[in-house]
Structures are given as C-alpha cells and as structure tokens.
Design a protein around this motif. Sequence first.
Motif, short mmCIF file in Angstrom:
data_model
loop_
_atom_site.label_atom_id
_atom_site.label_comp_id
_atom_site.label_asym_id
_atom_site.label_seq_id
_atom_site.Cartn_x
_atom_site.Cartn_y
_atom_site.Cartn_z
N ASN A 68 -19.28 10.07 -24.12
CA ASN A 68 -19.64 11.49 -23.96
C ASN A 68 -19.26 12.26 -25.21
N ARG B 24 -32.47 20.23 -26.46
CA ARG B 24 -31.80 21.09 -25.49
C ARG B 24 -31.78 22.54 -25.99
N ALA C 31 -31.19 26.20 -24.56
CA ALA C 31 -29.85 26.09 -24.00
C ALA C 31 -28.88 27.09 -24.61
N THR D 210 -30.72 24.95 -18.73
CA THR D 210 -30.34 23.69 -19.36
C THR D 210 -29.05 23.87 -20.16
N PRO D 211 -28.04 23.07 -19.87
CA PRO D 211 -26.80 23.18 -20.64
C PRO D 211 -26.87 22.40 -21.94
N TRP E 237 -23.92 20.69 -24.79
CA TRP E 237 -22.52 20.44 -25.10
C TRP E 237 -22.12 21.32 -26.28
N GLU F 276 -34.66 23.95 -15.96
CA GLU F 276 -34.21 22.71 -16.57
C GLU F 276 -35.18 21.61 -16.14
N TYR G 27 -21.95 17.06 -17.97
CA TYR G 27 -22.17 18.51 -17.85
C TYR G 27 -21.57 19.12 -16.60
N GLN G 28 -20.59 18.43 -16.02
CA GLN G 28 -19.98 18.94 -14.80
C GLN G 28 -19.53 20.40 -14.93
N GLU H 172 -20.43 22.75 -17.15
CA GLU H 172 -21.56 23.67 -17.33
C GLU H 172 -22.29 23.88 -16.00
N GLU H 173 -22.43 22.80 -15.23
CA GLU H 173 -23.15 22.94 -13.97
C GLU H 173 -22.39 23.84 -13.00
#
Lengths: 477, 279
Positions: free
Chosen positions: A261, A272, A278, A286-287, A289, B43, B260-261, B263-264
């Motif tokens: 990750n 993204r 994002a 949409t996220p 990182w 999304e 993405y935990q 962010e979600e």
Amino acid sequence: MPYIDGKRRPSREPRQVMGMQDPKVRHRNFDEVALGFTEEQARAEADRCLQCKNPTCEQGCPVNVRIRDFIGGILDDDFCGGVAALRERNALPAVCGRVCTQETQCEAACVLSKKGTPVAIGGLERFLADWDRSREPGMRCKTVAAPRNGKRVAVIGSGPSGLACAGELSLLGYGVTVYESLHTAGGVLAYGIPEFRLPKSILQDEVEALRTARVEFKFDQVVGRITNAQELLDEQGFSAIFLGTGAGLPIFLGIPGENQNGVFSANEYLTRVNLMRAYDFPKTDTPVWRGNRVVVIGGGNVAMDSARTALRLGAAEVYLVYRRTEEEMPARIEERNHAKEEGVIFKELYAPLEVVGDQGWCTGLRVQRMRLGQPDASGRRSPMPIEGEESVIECDTVISAVGTRAHHLAGKISDVKMTDRGYVEADDDGRTSNPRIFAGGDIVTGAATVILAMGAGKKAAHAIDEYVKNRPTGAKV
Amino acid sequence: MFNVLAKRQLSEAVFEITVEAPEIARKVQAGQFLIIRATEDGERVPFTFSDWSAEEGWIKFIFMKVGKTSHLISHLERNDVIADVAGPLGNPTEIEDKSRIAVIGGGVGCAVAYPVARALCDAGAEVTVIMGARKGELLILKEEFEALPLKDFIIMTDDGSAGEKGLVTAPLGELCKNGELDNAFAVGPAIMMKFCAATTGEYGVPTAVSLNPIMVDGTGMCGACRVTVFGETKFGCVDGPDFDAAGVNWNELMTRQRLYQEEERVADAEYAGSCSCHI
Ligand SMILES: Cc1cc2nc3c(=O)[nH]c(=O)nc-3n(C[C@H](O)[C@H](O)[C@H](O)COP(=O)(O)OP(=O)(O)OC[C@H]3O[C@@H](n4cnc5c(N)ncnc54)[C@H](O)[C@@H]3O)c2cc1C
Ligand SMILES: Cc1cc2nc3c(=O)[nH]c(=O)nc-3n(C[C@H](O)[C@H](O)[C@H](O)COP(=O)(O)OP(=O)(O)OC[C@H]3O[C@@H](n4cnc5c(N)ncnc54)[C@H](O)[C@@H]3O)c2cc1C
Ligand code: FES
C-alpha cells in the motif's frame, strides 16, 4: 489573403514571455500554471514572424499546420481567418498550444531559431484557439465540411489519435462514431495530463466542437468485450475502423515490495486525480492517497506530472528519482523547470532496488547510487551501479512513472497482425494487415506525443477515405 | 444514462438492481463484472453480474451497502438513472461440463456464485452449492439456488440460525476428504476464500476464486487491481477476476483492500451529514 506587404519590417523585439502563476502559490492549487499571451503580447509576438515564403516551421510540424497563415491572421487583425487556417489542419489547437513539444518541432525549425529565439508558435496557437473559445458558441469560427457521403466509420478510442481521425473523417463527409471505454473523451488528455497543464474544460470544448461537426460519441464501450471489429464491420455497417486505443498498460519495475500500500502507477495516481477529480474529495466520491513524503520514479513528462500533482495534494516533500542525470531526462525542459520551481527535489543517478515496508505499507525506497558509463544503443550514457552505495529514502508513497505498454485488450478487438511486443503493425498511413482496419497513435508507435498521435489519426483518415472510395461496390472486403 | 427497471431488497443490507442495458446483456457470461458510476461526481465501482436477459435487454447486480456509493444506489427506484454502466468486463468463469464441482458463496458473494452455479448446471456438471452467512437473515438468493438442478445445497451460518452452524469450510473439507470433488469455485470475503483455498489445497482439489481488489478503470490501464498469484503480478480486471486459489497472496490482497479505509470513512461521514438516512 494578402499577409505580406513587401515592405513589412518584422519586429526585432525579444520573444514575449508568457505569464505564469507564482510557484509559491501554484504548487498547492490545480489552476492552470501558464496564463497565455495577452492580446498585446500576441500581436507583438506575431510581429516577430518573418512570414517566410517557404515556411520551414510548417515542415517541423507533424501535421503541417499552416503556421504562417494563422500568424498572418493575427498580423492582419483577422483573427477568424487565423483560426480557420489553424483549424484546417489541427482539430485540437487549444490542446496542442498547451502540451505540444514545440521546442523540438515547429519552433526548432523556425528560421529565427538560428539567430536566437524562435517565434513562440505554441503560445500564438494557444492564443488564437482561446480567443475563439471565449466567444459565444454560435459565433465561433466554422470549418467547412464536405457534404455527407452516407458512409460510416468507427473510431475506437477517443485519445488524440482517435479525435483527430474522427475530425478529419467528418470534414471528408463521413459519419463517424467514436467508441470509448471510459465515461469521457480524451484518452491521456482526460486521465493523464493534469488540470494545471491542460484544463479539462478546454478538452471538453474541443470535443464539443467535434460533436457539432456531427461526430457521435459512445462512452462506456469497451471494444473487445462489448463488441469487436468484425461485428462493427459486418453487422453494424461501418465501412472501416480506426484503432486508436493507446498504450495505456502501466509498466511496473518488478522490484520487491512493489504491491504494498502506498505504491502506485502514475496512471492510477493521475487517473484518480484528473479523470475522477479526487482532488475535490469528499465532494467527489473517488479518494486518492495523499502521501506526505512522495518518491516518483522516472524522468519523463509523466513523472513530472505525478510529482507536481503530489505537491498539489499536500505532500511535504516530493523526490524525483532518476537513474541518469537531468540532462538525459526525456521530460520537456519547461516541465522540469516548473517542477523544480515548485519544489520537487531531483535525485539524479539513483536506481530503485526495493520498496521497503511495514506490514504491507510502504515506508521507504531502497536505492542504488549510479554513475554514467559509455553511451548505449539510444546514444545516452548508460547508468552503472556504484557497488556498495545503497541507501533508503524514507517515504510513505512511491509512484512508478517508468512507462507504459500496449493495452491488454487491443488483441481482442480484431485479428490484425501485432508486433511481438503487442503493438499493432501498421504502415505510415495507418494500414494494418486487414484492409478494413486502420490504426495509429501510441498503439502503433508505443508511448509518444499528442501531435504524433494526431498526425497518425489524420493520415489514417485519408487512407480510409482512399480505401472506401476505391472499394468495388458490393465487395465485402 | 442507464434506466433502472427495478429494485429489490434481499436482506437488511443487500439489494438487487435491474438496469436496462440491451447491448451489454447480449454479451455477458457468468463470472464477468460491470463498473458503474452512479452520478457525474461518482466513483467507479465494480459489481458482478448476477443475472441478465439478452432477449429482454436487462442486467442485474446484487450489492451490499458498505459505503457511500452503495448507499446511494440502494435508494434508486424504478425510472431513476445511473450515469454510467460499463461492461461486461473481466474474463468469464471457466465452465467445466463433466466435473463434480463445489460452488461456495459467502455473504454477498452468493450473487456471483449463483450465475456460475447456473452455468455449470446448464453445462451438465454435478454441482454442490455451499452457501455461508453470518446469520440466516443475511442469506440471499435461496429460492434461486433451490430452483437449480443441484446435487446438493448446503447452508452454513456462523450462529446456526439457518442450515448448519459453522463455516463453509467444514462441509467443503468433508466433500474433499470423501473424494467427491474434481473442482471447486469460491467467492466471498477474502478471508473466507483464503480458508477455502487452504481446505481444498490440502486435498489437491483445483480451486478457482473470484477476487475483488480495489479497481478504478477496470480495463487494465491503472494497475490498482494488482494481485500476486504464484509470485507474479496480475491485474484483477483483465487477467481475472478468477484466479487459481493455490497461488493467491491473500495477505497482500487483504491489505490492499484496506487502502482507502480512512478516506471511505470521511466520505461516509460527509454523506451521512447530507442525507436523512443513516449509514
Ligand atoms: C501523464 C502524461 C503526460 C503526457 N504529457 C504529454 C505532453 O506534455 N505532450 C505530449 O505531446 N504528449 C504527452 N504525453 C503523451 C501523449 O498523451 C500520448 O502520446 C497520446 O495521448 C497518445 O494518444 P492516443 O490517441 O494514441 O492514445 P490515448 O491518449 O492513450 O487514448 C486511447 C483511448 O482509447 C481508449 N481505449 C483503449 N482501449 C479501448 C477499447 N478496447 N475500447 C474502447 N476504447 C478504448 C482509452 O480509454 C483512451 O481513451 C503524456 C502522456 C502521459 C501519460
Ligand atoms: C470484480 C469485482 C466484483 C465485485 N462484485 C461485487 C458484487 O457483486 N456485490 C458487491 O456487493 N460488491 C462487489 N464488489 C465489491 C464492491 O465493488 C465494493 O463493495 C464497492 O466498491 C463498495 O463501494 P462503496 O462506495 O459503497 O463503499 P466504499 O466506501 O468504497 O468501501 C467500503 C468498504 O469496501 C472496501 N472496498 C472498496 N472498494 C472495494 C472493492 N472494489 N472491492 C472490495 N472491497 C472494496 C473498502 O475498503 C471499504 O472497507 C466487487 C468488486 C470487484 C473488484
Ligand atoms: S482496475 Fe485499473 S488496471 Fe485493473
């Protein structure tokens, strides 16, 4: 149009410098960096043009844009005439005025470049295209299309090659349907090149212009899955097909720890942010990182775009790791300078060895110090490891921007002959092993440039026209 | 824009949506998936086709309410629209006609197990379905499975509120031990698939699993969906979604699903604030 009045003395003023957003401000926003010429600047810059009888600049352009005439339009105060000259050979001038590598193409071939600084052709192209866009939609300069000929062509992929091919075919009188697997048009222009270099509204305007020219767009259509070349030709009644599916498959480095990750392909990272917007999360869904210490691997435009995007997403430090020196980097000089001004830290002569991590989350990149050895096949001096000199750059994010390959799905679309490396085999005019299927852009050449892809799309349009016209009536192939 | 033809609630958190999509319906095969974008700001989320009709021009998918997008679409009703539906994506599940096969579905994974079991029955395979859920109320598609000509239909729940109490791996292990299986296919939470793989692996029963890594485009362009199988990096969307269970790096898959935990959670909170319903 009488552009040259014999006695005209071109201006000897230095080249105009385009306004830029201040680096201290812009590295945290997604607004466009280069601000474009003002009307005075455009006039002053156009006045530097010699209006050569034999414009060498036009030969430097892969699509031979009528550069002398569009600049002449500015000189003569006939902007609309300039736009018409510009659009005649280029369906996406506002895009090309922003992202083309003019310094190695038209501007390199400008007569003035021998004596110093060439005319800012890209800046003037952008100026005219933007001037036209700023007017009421109904008032925009029109291009004249041939009458409809009742024939239809399917274009697969809406990147620059597909859009250029569609635009040209439409001018030649064909009905064109563009099939695109994503939900919007543009290919790399939509998902790859960031908003701060190419605002998406500009791309949308250009696509809208094609729609006005009666090009039909079908989105969410993954050709090869939902339909294929044979169905399009035999059942849907298309006379020919253009394949412009790009080379979108990201290459990973194949180093240990790469699937942890925090490690991304530039494609994912940029998609993204650009396509899915994002940067506006959670307003959009949409996220992305948001790393704090980001390492980008690579030295091309894609690497610069990723590094500058990471800054804009709030990273405290962004490093660019490249195994040669800045001199060998393929990215445009302007993009490199912009990245440095904004605070990207260049780490030359380092090669990535391993992504180190903790329980599956990236914590750093182990790198090997390199030096330059003898020139290799590409003529660039090849990087050699310096034994024993390894170190770890601590980071929470690694973005791999080392290139792309042909798309997996390309082979499922049709049975055309492919190269060993998965690209479509096509001649200079886009003819493939199947007489009804043409191809161009990155899917033929491998990752290249917007203008080359557009040039390939246009040439293929003419080859398609020739094929359809000469095809014996009633013949299946 | 795609029209919603119907919505059905299958359990507390599981819904089924039928969408008008004639072009897609003509091409779907069991095991493939679609990607939707609910709205213009939405999304891209993948769901597996649970059913389709080429003649009538519709497709169905079944999903669990877990985050913002799935909540949003759980409120769709007939005549509402979905901005984008792309598909069919991924490779169809390999359907073996002569084999004795166990199809294991966990939770909402049963939505994927159902079309696969049906295709296997149609092809003449001898199919045992093992369905698992935390509790009886969460079981879905029970009648649909019962209508298939299955060799056996086994239900397992964690709390024993339906079928047998226990995990799907118990009956699966029995079948393997008795030499009653040539193949297995499992789909559900990663942890369940991991233990199914361990169970069948012990007896050398070849097992396919349908993986659900996080995706963006679903066409092989971004690499978000990468999974390691037998030490090699594969893209879930174009190389899969089915893979040989014996080679999957499960821990990596589970870690990547958690990317993405945080962010979600933010998106859910934001959404809950703007919506009268509760997440
Ligand atoms: C981040 C980045 C920055 C760049 N910067 C520059 C720059 O500054 N200047 C420059 O000149 N070049 C730049 N390039 C390169 C340039 O963008 C590409 O060379 C160009 O876009 C190639 O055009 P194309 O039409 O061949 O393919 P693409 O732009 O790749 O478009 C292909 C399209 O086909 C669609 N497609 C693929 N498969 C299918 C299918 N099966 N069915 C339907 N549709 C399909 C894709 O979704 C995509 O929309 C950059 C590239 C990247 C990635
Ligand atoms: C090929 C494929 C087929 C799928 N088929 C189905 C299906 O038939 N029915 C169904 O209910 N779900 C299915 N999924 C999972 C589904 O895509 C996710 O549940 C969905 O993205 C949740 O979206 P959300 O916005 O509601 O939740 P989010 O807020 O995005 O996420 C909620 C939770 O789900 C996890 N998550 C997010 N995206 C995914 C993902 N793509 N895969 C797995 N977990 C994820 C997050 O880590 C988080 O814990 C499938 C996924 C794939 C890749
Ligand atoms: S989801 Fe992007 S490559 Fe698979």
